[in-house]
Scaffold this motif. Structure first.
Motif, PDB file in Angstrom:
ATOM      1  N   LEU A 114      27.079 -11.214 -18.617  1.00 60.52           N
ATOM      2  CA  LEU A 114      26.339 -10.156 -17.931  1.00 60.52           C
ATOM      3  C   LEU A 114      27.129  -8.853 -17.931  1.00 60.52           C
ATOM      4  N   ALA A 115      28.415  -8.939 -17.609  1.00 64.18           N
ATOM      5  CA  ALA A 115      29.255  -7.746 -17.565  1.00 64.18           C
ATOM      6  C   ALA A 115      29.461  -7.164 -18.952  1.00 64.18           C
ATOM      7  N   LEU A 116      29.715  -8.022 -19.929  1.00 65.79           N
ATOM      8  CA  LEU A 116      29.937  -7.527 -21.286  1.00 65.79           C
ATOM      9  C   LEU A 116      28.693  -6.845 -21.835  1.00 65.79           C
ATOM     10  N   GLU A 117      27.516  -7.384 -21.541  1.00 67.96           N
ATOM     11  CA  GLU A 117      26.267  -6.764 -22.000  1.00 67.96           C
ATOM     12  C   GLU A 117      26.032  -5.417 -21.325  1.00 67.96           C
ATOM     13  N   LEU A 118      26.430  -5.307 -20.051  1.00 67.73           N
ATOM     14  CA  LEU A 118      26.264  -4.038 -19.338  1.00 67.73           C
ATOM     15  C   LEU A 118      27.055  -2.925 -20.019  1.00 67.73           C
ATOM     16  N   PHE A 119      28.271  -3.237 -20.463  1.00 60.83           N
ATOM     17  CA  PHE A 119      29.156  -2.221 -21.016  1.00 60.83           C
ATOM     18  C   PHE A 119      29.047  -2.066 -22.526  1.00 60.83           C
ATOM     19  N   GLU A 120      28.392  -3.001 -23.188  1.00 59.07           N
ATOM     20  CA  GLU A 120      28.265  -2.924 -24.642  1.00 59.07           C
ATOM     21  C   GLU A 120      27.356  -1.761 -25.027  1.00 59.07           C
ATOM     22  N   ALA A 121      27.737  -0.991 -26.055  1.00 63.36           N
ATOM     23  CA  ALA A 121      26.941   0.151 -26.502  1.00 63.36           C
ATOM     24  C   ALA A 121      25.658  -0.316 -27.177  1.00 63.36           C
ATOM     25  N   THR A 122      24.549   0.308 -26.818  1.00 55.19           N
ATOM     26  CA  THR A 122      23.253   0.024 -27.428  1.00 55.19           C
ATOM     27  C   THR A 122      22.921   1.095 -28.458  1.00 55.19           C
ATOM     28  N   ASN A 123      21.810   0.933 -29.148  1.00 55.14           N
ATOM     29  CA  ASN A 123      21.379   1.939 -30.122  1.00 55.14           C
ATOM     30  C   ASN A 123      21.165   3.296 -29.464  1.00 55.14           C
ATOM     31  N   THR A 124      20.623   3.285 -28.237  1.00 49.94           N
ATOM     32  CA  THR A 124      20.406   4.537 -27.516  1.00 49.94           C
ATOM     33  C   THR A 124      21.725   5.192 -27.139  1.00 49.94           C
ATOM     34  N   ILE A 126      24.489   4.959 -28.899  1.00 48.05           N
ATOM     35  CA  ILE A 126      25.084   5.456 -30.140  1.00 48.05           C
ATOM     36  C   ILE A 126      24.403   6.740 -30.594  1.00 48.05           C
ATOM     37  N   ALA A 127      23.077   6.819 -30.380  1.00 46.25           N
ATOM     38  CA  ALA A 127      22.323   8.014 -30.776  1.00 46.25           C
ATOM     39  C   ALA A 127      21.496   8.506 -29.592  1.00 46.25           C
ATOM     40  N   PRO A 128      22.145   9.074 -28.562  1.00 46.67           N
ATOM     41  CA  PRO A 128      21.404   9.546 -27.380  1.00 46.67           C
ATOM     42  C   PRO A 128      20.559  10.768 -27.716  1.00 46.67           C
ATOM     43  N   PRO A 129      19.532  11.067 -26.902  1.00 45.24           N
ATOM     44  CA  PRO A 129      18.717  12.256 -27.157  1.00 45.24           C
ATOM     45  C   PRO A 129      19.537  13.526 -27.027  1.00 45.24           C
ATOM     46  N   SER A 130      19.180  14.537 -27.816  1.00 42.61           N
ATOM     47  CA  SER A 130      19.863  15.818 -27.740  1.00 42.61           C
ATOM     48  C   SER A 130      19.519  16.510 -26.433  1.00 42.61           C
ATOM     49  N   GLU A 131      20.274  17.572 -26.120  1.00 37.44           N
ATOM     50  CA  GLU A 131      19.995  18.330 -24.890  1.00 37.44           C
ATOM     51  C   GLU A 131      18.590  18.892 -24.914  1.00 37.44           C
ATOM     52  N   GLN A 132      18.140  19.373 -26.086  1.00 35.95           N
ATOM     53  CA  GLN A 132      16.781  19.915 -26.193  1.00 35.95           C
ATOM     54  C   GLN A 132      15.742  18.831 -25.951  1.00 35.95           C
ATOM     55  N   GLU A 133      15.981  17.639 -26.502  1.00 38.64           N
ATOM     56  CA  GLU A 133      15.046  16.523 -26.300  1.00 38.64           C
ATOM     57  C   GLU A 133      15.018  16.085 -24.848  1.00 38.64           C
ATOM     58  N   ARG A 134      16.197  16.110 -24.170  1.00 41.34           N
ATOM     59  CA  ARG A 134      16.244  15.713 -22.764  1.00 41.34           C
ATOM     60  C   ARG A 134      15.471  16.676 -21.885  1.00 41.34           C
ATOM     61  N   GLU A 135      15.393  17.952 -22.288  1.00 38.07           N
ATOM     62  CA  GLU A 135      14.783  18.964 -21.440  1.00 38.07           C
ATOM     63  C   GLU A 135      13.318  19.232 -21.760  1.00 38.07           C
ATOM     64  N   LEU A 136      12.735  18.448 -22.685  1.00 42.39           N
ATOM     65  CA  LEU A 136      11.325  18.654 -22.991  1.00 42.39           C
ATOM     66  C   LEU A 136      10.497  18.457 -21.738  1.00 42.39           C
ATOM     67  N   PRO A 137       9.548  19.365 -21.433  1.00 42.98           N
ATOM     68  CA  PRO A 137       8.755  19.232 -20.210  1.00 42.98           C
ATOM     69  C   PRO A 137       7.877  17.999 -20.250  1.00 42.98           C
ATOM     70  N   SER A 138       7.744  17.351 -19.120  1.00 39.19           N
ATOM     71  CA  SER A 138       6.933  16.142 -19.003  1.00 39.19           C
ATOM     72  C   SER A 138       5.461  16.489 -18.879  1.00 39.19           C
ATOM     73  N   ARG A 139       4.604  15.744 -19.578  1.00 35.36           N
ATOM     74  CA  ARG A 139       3.169  15.988 -19.501  1.00 35.36           C
ATOM     75  C   ARG A 139       2.587  15.524 -18.173  1.00 35.36           C
ATOM     76  N   TYR A 140       3.315  14.688 -17.453  1.00 35.71           N
ATOM     77  CA  TYR A 140       2.741  14.128 -16.238  1.00 35.71           C
ATOM     78  C   TYR A 140       3.546  14.478 -15.005  1.00 35.71           C
ATOM     79  N   THR A 141       4.474  15.439 -15.094  1.00 35.72           N
ATOM     80  CA  THR A 141       5.247  15.876 -13.946  1.00 35.72           C
ATOM     81  C   THR A 141       4.586  17.095 -13.324  1.00 35.72           C
ATOM     82  N   LEU A 142       4.179  17.006 -12.067  1.00 38.00           N
ATOM     83  CA  LEU A 142       3.499  18.100 -11.406  1.00 38.00           C
ATOM     84  C   LEU A 142       4.449  18.983 -10.628  1.00 38.00           C
ATOM     85  N   ASN A 143       5.641  18.479 -10.300  1.00 37.34           N
ATOM     86  CA  ASN A 143       6.571  19.244  -9.473  1.00 37.34           C
ATOM     87  C   ASN A 143       7.278  20.302 -10.309  1.00 37.34           C
TER      88      ASN A 143
END
Length: 288
Positions: A114-124, A126-143
């Motif tokens: 369980l602990a080893l799986e928590l800390f093991e790197a996943t595909n996400t 290794i290739a996390p979203p870019s800052e621009q991708e993280r900041e894309l506005p949500s289609r369903y966020t009203l706030n």
């Protein structure tokens, strides 16, 4: 000798908006073989790991009268139209301390799968979203976003958690879930397209709940749709209760056409198309 985690540090937190708005903690992990990776974990992932660890090791959890050595997961209460960046910020240091205590536990716990799986790197990781991708506005966020106070961390827009009301009673089937009564109010921390949402209530309880049992307090929310054509197997029988739904027996194969974050999926079965709770479906894994 199998590798294990020698050091772990929470160095930051980041806002994400897909598939729903949430924050992830940025964690550096140093392994015993000298390798170092950066991983990104949601609070809900830490919560699931923590409850699984308590179930796996009841003695270390103090459930059998022994002294508890598994640390307590911090940052439980977040109710009250929470500004989630403040919650993420306040949790970062306690979570860092929690993880450091975790890897210092006896090898039976700190080096378990369980602990080893928590800390093991996943595909996400290794290739996390870019800052621009993280900041894309949500289609369903009203706030709408609001600026942070001058001098605060990174001038992140404020995201306020959506509040929902339970429309029926529900009894949890798993430790990670949350039981509730009709009329209970929740703040939704995380929405998954599998029909399960991670929520918190005003009694400081939190866990996963089926989204089909909830309705928004502030009126109808636009919901993200994910279109796909994958085969799933039904894990329970379902009887349609309206003309736009579809019924089926347990163990049959259906084709998923569309997923909505409210937990309702559109499927095709025996030539018919209709909506069904996504919680009754399990993806068929295809061996390569």
């Amino acid at each position: 000798m199998a590798k294990f985690v020698k050091n772990v540090t929470v160095i930051d937190y980041q806002r994400r908006r897909a598939p729903s708005k949430h924050y992830v903690y940025v964690i550096t992990v140093v392994w015993s073989d000298g390798s170092e990776v950066t991983i990104y974990r949601r609070y809900s992932q830490l919560f699931e790991f923590h409850t699984s660890l308590l179930d796996r090791f009841p003695e270390a959890a103090g459930a059998t009268g022994e002294e508890r050595i598994i640390p307590f997961l911090p940052g439980k209460k977040i109710f009250g139209r929470s500004h989630t960046h403040k919650v993420a910020q306040s949790r970062a240091k306690p979570i860092d301390e929690y993880l450091k205590v975790l890897i210092s536990l006896p090898a039976e716990l700190s080096r378990c799968d369980l602990a080893l799986e928590l800390f093991e790197a996943t595909n996400t990781d290794i290739a996390p979203p870019s800052e621009q991708e993280r900041e894309l506005p949500s289609r369903y966020t009203l706030n709408p976003p609001s600026p942070c106070a001058p001098g605060s961390r990174a001038l992140l827009p404020v995201m306020v958690l959506d509040q929902y009301r339970a429309v029926a009673d529900y009894t949890k089937q798993d430790r990670k879930e949350l039981s509730f009564k009709t009329g209970d109010i929740f703040e939704v921390v995380e929405k998954n397209d599998n029909g399960w949402w991670f929520v918190s209530n005003d009694s400081a309880s939190q866990g996963w709940v089926p989204a089909t049992f909830l309705e928004p307090l502030d009126g109808e929310l636009p919901l993200l749709s994910i279109f796909m054509h994958e085969k799933y197997i039904t894990t329970a029988a379902y009887a349609a209760s309206s003309d736009d739904e579809i019924g089926y027996e347990k163990g049959v194969v259906v084709r998923v056409l569309e997923k909505k974050l409210d937990g309702w999926w559109q499927v095709e079965y025996q030539g018919k198309v209709g909506w069904t709770p996504g919680t009754f479906l399990k993806r068929i894994e295809v061996c390569q």
